[in-house]
Design a protein around this motif. Sequence first.
Motif, PDB file in Angstrom:
ATOM      1  N   GLU A  39       0.824  -1.202   0.000  1.00 22.29           N
ATOM      2  CA  GLU A  39       0.000   0.000   0.000  1.00 22.29           C
ATOM      3  C   GLU A  39       0.862   1.258   0.000  1.00 22.29           C
ATOM      4  O   GLU A  39       0.556   2.249  -0.669  1.00 22.29           O
ATOM      5  CB  GLU A  39      -0.918   0.004   1.231  1.00 22.29           C
ATOM      6  CG  GLU A  39      -2.068  -0.968   1.166  1.00 22.29           C
ATOM      7  CD  GLU A  39      -3.144  -0.519   0.193  1.00 22.29           C
ATOM      8  OE1 GLU A  39      -3.930   0.375   0.541  1.00 22.29           O
ATOM      9  OE2 GLU A  39      -3.176  -1.047  -0.940  1.00 22.29           O
ATOM     10  N   GLY A  82      -0.228   1.754  -3.389  1.00 21.11           N
ATOM     11  CA  GLY A  82      -1.635   1.785  -2.998  1.00 21.11           C
ATOM     12  C   GLY A  82      -2.234   3.166  -2.848  1.00 21.11           C
ATOM     13  O   GLY A  82      -1.661   4.173  -3.265  1.00 21.11           O
ATOM     14  N   SER A 142       0.926   4.133   5.793  1.00 19.83           N
ATOM     15  CA  SER A 142       1.076   2.707   5.499  1.00 19.83           C
ATOM     16  C   SER A 142       2.514   2.250   5.734  1.00 19.83           C
ATOM     17  O   SER A 142       2.753   1.138   6.228  1.00 19.83           O
ATOM     18  CB  SER A 142       0.671   2.415   4.053  1.00 19.83           C
ATOM     19  OG  SER A 142      -0.732   2.454   3.907  1.00 19.83           O
TER      20      SER A 142
END
Length: 273
Positions: free
Chosen positions: A90, A94, A110
Motif C-alpha cells: 500500500e 496503494g 502505510s
Amino acid sequence: MSLTRSAEATASRTADSRWLELLARAGFIGYGIVHLLFAWLALQIAFGKSSDDGDQSGALRTLSAQPLGKFLVIAIAVGLLAMAIWQGLEAAVGHRAERGKERVMERVASASRTVMYLYFAWTALKVFRDVGSNSADQQEALTGKLMTSSGGRWLVGLAGLVLAAIGVGLVIYGILKKFEKHLKTGEMSPKTRKLARRLGMAGYVAKGVAYGIAGLLVIVAAVNYDPEKARGLDAALHTLREQSYGTLLLTLVALGIAAFGVYCFLQSRYRKV
C-alpha cells in the motif's frame, strides 16, 4: 520507466492476492488477541498485581505460556507478517483512490504501519523461540548504550519526540474518526457501524495516551541521562499508575486498549484490504 511500471504492476497484483487478503484478515484477529492480553496486563498493573512486561511483548509471552500458546504465537507472527507485506505494498503503489497530498499522507501512514507490524511479528517470533529478556529491559539497555555514544542522547530524545508525536496522532485519529474511511461501512448494519465507531475512538485514544506518555518518558530519560525511564509502554503504564487517581486512569486506558482489540476483530471482517 517501463521497469518502474512493471514493478508497480507486479506489486499491485500481489496486493490484490486473495491469499494475502485472507492472511491479513487473520492477522487482525491475532492483533486483536494481543491487545486484549495487553489490556489485561494493564489492568494487573493498575491494581498492583503484574509481574510481566506491560506491553505487547508481555502479552505475547502470556499467550505463549498457555496450552497451544506457542502455536498461536507463531500463527500471530505469520498474520502480522502478512499485514506488514500488505501495508508495504500500500505504501509503494496503494491508496489510488486518494489524490495529491492526501495520497502521500496515506502512503506514509502505510509505511509506518509496515514497520510496526514487522516489529510485532519479529517480537512474536522471539517469544516463540524464547529468545532474550523482556522488551522493557532490552529498550533500557539499548537506550543506555546509545547515551554513552556521541550524540546518543540527541537520538534518544528524537526517538522520544517521534513516539510522543505518534501518540498525539493516534488520539487525533481516533477523535476525528479517520479510521472509518478504511472500513466497508456500506456493508455494516447501523448498530455495527455505531459499535465500530465507538470501539475505534476509544481504542485509538487509549493507545495514543499510552504512546504519548512513553514518548515523554524517553525524552525525560535523554534530558536527565536516566535510561531506566526509557522502558517503553511498560514504564508509561507504571507512571500513569503512580499518579493521583492512577488506578482509575490506568483502568480507563486498559478498557480503551481492550476496545481496540475488539475493534481489530471487526477490522478482520470489514477492513478494506
